[in-house]
Design a protein around this motif. Structure first.
Motif, PDB file in Angstrom:
ATOM      1  N   TRP A  70       0.814  -1.206   0.000  1.00 56.49           N
ATOM      2  CA  TRP A  70       0.000   0.000   0.000  1.00 56.49           C
ATOM      3  C   TRP A  70       0.850   1.260   0.000  1.00 56.49           C
ATOM      4  O   TRP A  70       0.356   2.363   0.030  1.00 56.49           O
ATOM      5  CB  TRP A  70      -0.964   0.016   1.190  1.00 56.49           C
ATOM      6  N   GLU A  72       4.128   3.261  -1.796  1.00 58.77           N
ATOM      7  CA  GLU A  72       5.046   3.335  -2.916  1.00 58.77           C
ATOM      8  C   GLU A  72       6.066   4.403  -2.548  1.00 58.77           C
ATOM      9  O   GLU A  72       5.700   5.429  -1.987  1.00 58.77           O
ATOM     10  CB  GLU A  72       4.250   3.765  -4.139  1.00 58.77           C
TER      11      GLU A  72
ATOM     12  N   MET B   1      -4.720  10.979  -3.424  1.00 58.91           N
ATOM     13  CA  MET B   1      -3.556  10.229  -2.988  1.00 58.91           C
ATOM     14  C   MET B   1      -2.976  10.878  -1.734  1.00 58.91           C
ATOM     15  O   MET B   1      -2.899  12.091  -1.644  1.00 58.91           O
ATOM     16  CB  MET B   1      -2.524  10.269  -4.109  1.00 58.91           C
ATOM     17  N   ASP B  36      -2.955  15.185   1.422  1.00 60.20           N
ATOM     18  CA  ASP B  36      -3.622  14.719   0.219  1.00 60.20           C
ATOM     19  C   ASP B  36      -3.147  15.562  -0.947  1.00 60.20           C
ATOM     20  O   ASP B  36      -3.097  16.789  -0.831  1.00 60.20           O
ATOM     21  CB  ASP B  36      -5.137  14.917   0.382  1.00 60.20           C
ATOM     22  N   THR B  38      -2.859  15.539  -5.535  1.00 57.19           N
ATOM     23  CA  THR B  38      -3.088  14.808  -6.783  1.00 57.19           C
ATOM     24  C   THR B  38      -1.739  14.447  -7.398  1.00 57.19           C
ATOM     25  O   THR B  38      -0.715  15.055  -7.084  1.00 57.19           O
ATOM     26  CB  THR B  38      -3.855  15.670  -7.808  1.00 57.19           C
ATOM     27  N   GLU B  39      -1.759  13.479  -8.289  1.00 55.55           N
ATOM     28  CA  GLU B  39      -0.547  13.053  -8.983  1.00 55.55           C
ATOM     29  C   GLU B  39       0.084  14.242  -9.737  1.00 55.55           C
ATOM     30  O   GLU B  39       1.296  14.433  -9.713  1.00 55.55           O
ATOM     31  CB  GLU B  39      -0.920  11.926  -9.959  1.00 55.55           C
ATOM     32  N   LYS B  64       3.930   7.204  -1.022  1.00 56.03           N
ATOM     33  CA  LYS B  64       2.568   7.435  -1.489  1.00 56.03           C
ATOM     34  C   LYS B  64       1.665   6.298  -1.033  1.00 56.03           C
ATOM     35  O   LYS B  64       2.048   5.125  -1.111  1.00 56.03           O
ATOM     36  CB  LYS B  64       2.509   7.431  -3.015  1.00 56.03           C
ATOM     37  N   SER B  65       0.479   6.667  -0.653  1.00 55.89           N
ATOM     38  CA  SER B  65      -0.507   5.660  -0.304  1.00 55.89           C
ATOM     39  C   SER B  65      -1.798   6.061  -0.999  1.00 55.89           C
ATOM     40  O   SER B  65      -2.183   7.227  -0.966  1.00 55.89           O
ATOM     41  CB  SER B  65      -0.691   5.623   1.206  1.00 55.89           C
ATOM     42  N   ARG B  66      -2.459   5.106  -1.651  1.00 52.19           N
ATOM     43  CA  ARG B  66      -3.667   5.501  -2.365  1.00 52.19           C
ATOM     44  C   ARG B  66      -4.722   6.012  -1.398  1.00 52.19           C
ATOM     45  O   ARG B  66      -5.576   6.800  -1.735  1.00 52.19           O
ATOM     46  CB  ARG B  66      -4.223   4.334  -3.200  1.00 52.19           C
ATOM     47  N   ASP B  67      -4.647   5.513  -0.175  1.00 50.06           N
ATOM     48  CA  ASP B  67      -5.688   5.861   0.784  1.00 50.06           C
ATOM     49  C   ASP B  67      -5.099   6.052   2.182  1.00 50.06           C
ATOM     50  O   ASP B  67      -4.300   5.249   2.624  1.00 50.06           O
ATOM     51  CB  ASP B  67      -6.723   4.735   0.807  1.00 50.06           C
TER      52      ASP B  67
END
Lengths: 87, 87
Positions: A70, A72, B1, B36, B38-39, B64-67
């Motif tokens: 989870w 990166e 992200m 939080d 954005t990419e 980075k963690s998606r959530d």
């Protein structure tokens, strides 16, 4: 459990803290460590860290993730390599 | 992200880098930021950071963690509060 540990420690205590953290985690940047660790070992590390820290001045932040997948990681600039790791 | 950003920057450049990172993320410790993003905004931040850094000396690590729910944070010692955030 995968953790990222970051400390902000007064200069006088930083050597001790570095030595302690490296017994449990991988040193990846000046004051940043990461690695797989059990909940029990992490508690032990935190207890030992508290005995080194001045809580009114120093701080340690631990980010925990149940799974490395989870997280990166992206590094820009100089990377700590295995060699500097052993200096 | 959700990201955690940690930098290790030469003293001469650290003020600029702090100012830059605070435009995108929350400052939580000496050289640690989270938030939080954005990419696209993260790419922008990294590009601008590169123009400040000396890549052979400095480094920035971004986790980075998606959530956010996959990350748990524990702080021991002094916590940066909103006030110091605005100094």
């Amino acid at each position: 459990m995968y953790v990222i540990l970051v400390y902000d420690i007064g200069e006088k205590r930083v050597g001790k803290m570095l030595k302690l953290c490296r017994q449990y985690l991988n040193w990846i940047q000046n004051s940043v460590f990461e690695g797989d660790i059990t909940e029990v070992k992490l508690k032990e590390l935190q207890q030992r860290a508290k005995s080194i820290m001045k809580v009114e001045e120093d701080s340690i932040i631990v980010f925990k993730s149940r799974d490395l997948k989870w997280l990166e990681k992206e590094i820009v600039g100089k990377e700590k390599n295995e060699l500097t790791n052993f200096l």
